[in-house]
Design an enzyme around this catalytic site. Structure first.
Site, PDB file in Angstrom:
ATOM      1  CB  SER A  45      -0.967   0.018   1.181  1.00  0.00           C
ATOM      2  OG  SER A  45      -0.291   0.240   2.394  1.00  0.00           O
ATOM      3  CE  LYS A  86      -2.854   2.299   4.689  1.00  0.00           C
ATOM      4  NZ  LYS A  86      -2.499   1.322   3.700  1.00  0.00           N
TER       5      LYS A  86
END
Length: 192
Positions: A45, A86
């Site tokens: 990701s 993230k």
């Protein structure tokens, strides 16, 4: 007498060693619990910035002394069992929108060079972000509330982030990544 003195000296040496070991373990516990912790990237990701298996050091106290900044890479509790890594995109008081693969903060276009520029090398991989506005995300906010941030993975096509999870409360952020230390050939300070 000499035997008793030797025994006392031996006991004192053992006590000194035991104290040193206890102090070392205590310091390690304090550093790991409150200051820095290792974390391993799981999944794709955060490509191209971070790779599956990369090992990082997380600065756990940074947000006690300063506010988060746009594009900080953070580790947060996504659930009771799982932490995610993230990038902070939106900050409190902001409105976030992505349209035609362009990020807009409060209606102003914001460059995202990290998506296609890895260590000064332009990548050929096109990064595509589906269009969205803040109101479309869980919570239906008009602007990001105080003590929340909006996070996205760099690999926008394969990331479970605020588009699915909603905004991340600051009290769920473990810390900011500060150093990639493994694999050795990718060792670097994490920059925005």
């Amino acid at each position: 007498m000499a035997e008793q003195a030797k025994k006392k000296k031996s006991n004192k040496e053992w006590l000194d060693w035991l104290k040193a070991i206890l102090i070392a373990f205590s310091l390690a516990f304090i550093v790991r619990t409150f200051l820095f912790a290792p974390v391993v990237v799981e999944g794709p990701s955060m490509l191209p910035t971070l790779h599956n298996g990369d090992q990082l050091i997380v600065n756990k106290f940074i947000y006690d002394v300063k506010k988060p900044e746009r594009f900080d890479i953070v580790v947060f509790h996504a659930s009771t069992e799982k932490d995610f890594i993230k990038r902070i995109i939106g900050l409190p008081g902001e409105h976030v929108e992505v349209k035609d693969n362009i990020l807009y903060i409060n209606g102003e276009e914001v460059e995202q060079n990290y998506l296609n520029d890895q260590q000064g090398i332009q990548t050929e991989l096109p990064i595509y972000t589906n269009d969205f506005i803040l109101e479309d995300l869980p919570g239906n906010y008009q602007e990001i509330p105080e003590n929340y941030v909006l996070v996205l993975g760099d690999n926008r096509e394969n990331s479970t982030d605020s588009r699915v999870l909603g905004l991340v409360p600051m009290d769920q952020i473990v810390g900011k990544t500060s150093l990639l230390y493994w694999p050795m050939e990718r060792m670097q300070l994490i920059r925005k």
